[in-house]
Design a protein around this motif. Structure first.
Motif, PDB file in Angstrom:
ATOM      1  N   TYR A  40     -19.344  34.349  -9.533  1.00  0.00           N
ATOM      2  CA  TYR A  40     -18.863  33.736 -11.357  1.00  0.00           C
ATOM      3  C   TYR A  40     -17.021  33.468 -12.084  1.00  0.00           C
ATOM      4  CZ  TYR A  40     -24.307  33.007 -11.437  1.00  0.00           C
ATOM      5  OH  TYR A  40     -25.537  32.163 -11.350  1.00  0.00           O
ATOM      6  N   PHE A  43     -16.611  30.318  -9.532  1.00  0.00           N
ATOM      7  CA  PHE A  43     -17.444  28.865  -9.964  1.00  0.00           C
ATOM      8  C   PHE A  43     -18.866  28.783 -11.190  1.00  0.00           C
ATOM      9  CE2 PHE A  43     -15.836  28.597  -6.071  1.00  0.00           C
ATOM     10  CZ  PHE A  43     -15.224  28.081  -5.856  1.00  0.00           C
ATOM     11  N   SER A  44     -19.107  28.687 -11.983  1.00  0.00           N
ATOM     12  CA  SER A  44     -20.033  28.366 -13.245  1.00  0.00           C
ATOM     13  C   SER A  44     -20.735  27.894 -12.632  1.00  0.00           C
ATOM     14  CB  SER A  44     -19.513  27.715 -14.190  1.00  0.00           C
ATOM     15  OG  SER A  44     -19.555  26.248 -13.605  1.00  0.00           O
ATOM     16  N   SER A  45     -21.471  27.765 -11.487  1.00  0.00           N
ATOM     17  CA  SER A  45     -22.308  27.537 -10.737  1.00  0.00           C
ATOM     18  C   SER A  45     -22.499  26.271  -9.014  1.00  0.00           C
ATOM     19  CB  SER A  45     -23.350  25.796 -11.025  1.00  0.00           C
ATOM     20  OG  SER A  45     -22.750  24.788 -11.270  1.00  0.00           O
ATOM     21  N   GLU A  47     -23.425  23.911  -8.285  1.00  0.00           N
ATOM     22  CA  GLU A  47     -23.361  22.524  -8.272  1.00  0.00           C
ATOM     23  C   GLU A  47     -22.087  22.744  -8.486  1.00  0.00           C
ATOM     24  OE1 GLU A  47     -23.510  19.147 -11.451  1.00  0.00           O
ATOM     25  OE2 GLU A  47     -25.101  20.293 -11.552  1.00  0.00           O
ATOM     26  N   GLN A  48     -20.640  23.944  -8.796  1.00  0.00           N
ATOM     27  CA  GLN A  48     -19.634  23.176  -9.284  1.00  0.00           C
ATOM     28  C   GLN A  48     -19.614  23.409  -8.183  1.00  0.00           C
ATOM     29  OE1 GLN A  48     -18.153  26.137 -11.913  1.00  0.00           O
ATOM     30  NE2 GLN A  48     -15.739  25.270 -11.710  1.00  0.00           N
ATOM     31  N   ARG A  51     -18.959  20.346  -5.574  1.00  0.00           N
ATOM     32  CA  ARG A  51     -18.067  19.726  -6.139  1.00  0.00           C
ATOM     33  C   ARG A  51     -17.082  19.946  -5.947  1.00  0.00           C
ATOM     34  NH1 ARG A  51     -19.484  19.716 -11.089  1.00  0.00           N
ATOM     35  NH2 ARG A  51     -21.067  17.981 -11.414  1.00  0.00           N
ATOM     36  N   GLU A  52     -16.563  21.012  -5.478  1.00  0.00           N
ATOM     37  CA  GLU A  52     -14.943  21.399  -5.606  1.00  0.00           C
ATOM     38  C   GLU A  52     -15.343  21.167  -4.011  1.00  0.00           C
ATOM     39  OE1 GLU A  52     -11.022  22.900  -5.697  1.00  0.00           O
ATOM     40  OE2 GLU A  52     -12.045  22.821  -6.897  1.00  0.00           O
ATOM     41  N   ARG A  55     -14.472  17.080  -3.812  1.00  0.00           N
ATOM     42  CA  ARG A  55     -13.159  17.144  -4.094  1.00  0.00           C
ATOM     43  C   ARG A  55     -12.323  17.298  -2.399  1.00  0.00           C
ATOM     44  NH1 ARG A  55     -13.428  19.609  -9.789  1.00  0.00           N
ATOM     45  NH2 ARG A  55     -14.997  17.650 -10.782  1.00  0.00           N
ATOM     46  N   LEU A 106     -24.105  15.149  -9.207  1.00  0.00           N
ATOM     47  CA  LEU A 106     -22.886  15.657  -8.393  1.00  0.00           C
ATOM     48  C   LEU A 106     -21.685  14.811  -8.140  1.00  0.00           C
ATOM     49  CD1 LEU A 106     -22.007  18.590  -7.565  1.00  0.00           C
ATOM     50  CD2 LEU A 106     -23.514  17.941  -5.490  1.00  0.00           C
TER      51      LEU A 106
END
Length: 209
Positions: A40, A43-45, A47-48, A51-52, A55, A106
């Motif tokens: 944490y 990353f907050s979740s 999903e994050q 997403r990384e 990207r 996402l």
């Protein structure tokens, strides 16, 4: 390995094998050998983290610009093919792009759109140099290249498994089929798209733009 890198790699391996929905944050922390507090912090979740990974697809495979934009396009395809063979982050990106279980926000289509944009940019430069046949627009050429590459790598995945062992050979056949109908004859004869192209990609080339 730094904590952030350990988390990304562990998540990539899990997403590739299990898919997004079946992977939990606990799975990721266990595989990365980190605490939830450490995760944490970066990353907050889940999903994050995903997403990384999405990207990261294009930045991993970029090289310095080459004088021949057709050769640069070909080399980019071989670089990404190599990454799909050896890099779990690249393979996870493909799995996430095709995974129907990812949350709608996402933007799993993002890498596909980014690849088309990159190919369009390169094909526009080919057109400006007179190296793209007049029957093609850069947008149409880019979409054909991107969709054909996706088909080649997915077929390789289905037949040879996650390592995609025959992907370089499939890429050679792909380019052998596409280029005569897309590239101007004057540049076509100079292009190198043999299956072992990876071994000859010039990683340090003069910046020409």
């Amino acid at each position: 390995m730094k904590t952030r890198s350990k988390i990304i790699r562990a998540a990539a391996e899990l997403f590739e094998k299990k898919g997004y929905a079946a992977t939990t944050l606990s799975n990721i922390t266990d595989a990365a050998a980190v605490t939830k507090g450490s995760l944490y912090h970066h990353f907050s979740s889940k999903e994050q983290v995903a997403r990384e990974l999405l990207r990261a697809q294009i930045p991993m495979s970029r090289i310095q610009p080459q004088a021949s934009k057709w050769q640069e396009t070909i080399d980019t395809s071989f670089i990404y093919a190599h990454l799909l063979q050896v890099n779990p982050v690249a393979r996870a990106g493909v799995r996430l792009s095709l995974d129907g279980g990812v949350p709608p926000d996402l933007d799993a289509y993002g890498p596909t759109r980014d690849w088309i944009d990159l190919a369009t940019h390169l094909m526009t430069q080919c057109q400006e140099a007179g190296h793209l046949l007049d029957c093609w627009t850069p947008e149409a050429a880019a979409e054909l290249i991107q969709s054909t590459f996706v088909g080649a790598q997915l077929t390789s995945l289905q037949i040879t498994g996650p390592e995609r062992a025959d992907l370089p050979q499939r890429l050679e056949r792909m380019w052998r089929g596409l280029l005569p109908g897309m590239a101007a004859l004057g540049v076509l004869l100079s292009l190198d798209f043999r299956a072992d192209r990876w071994d000859r990609i010039p990683w340090e080339v003069p910046v020409t733009e």
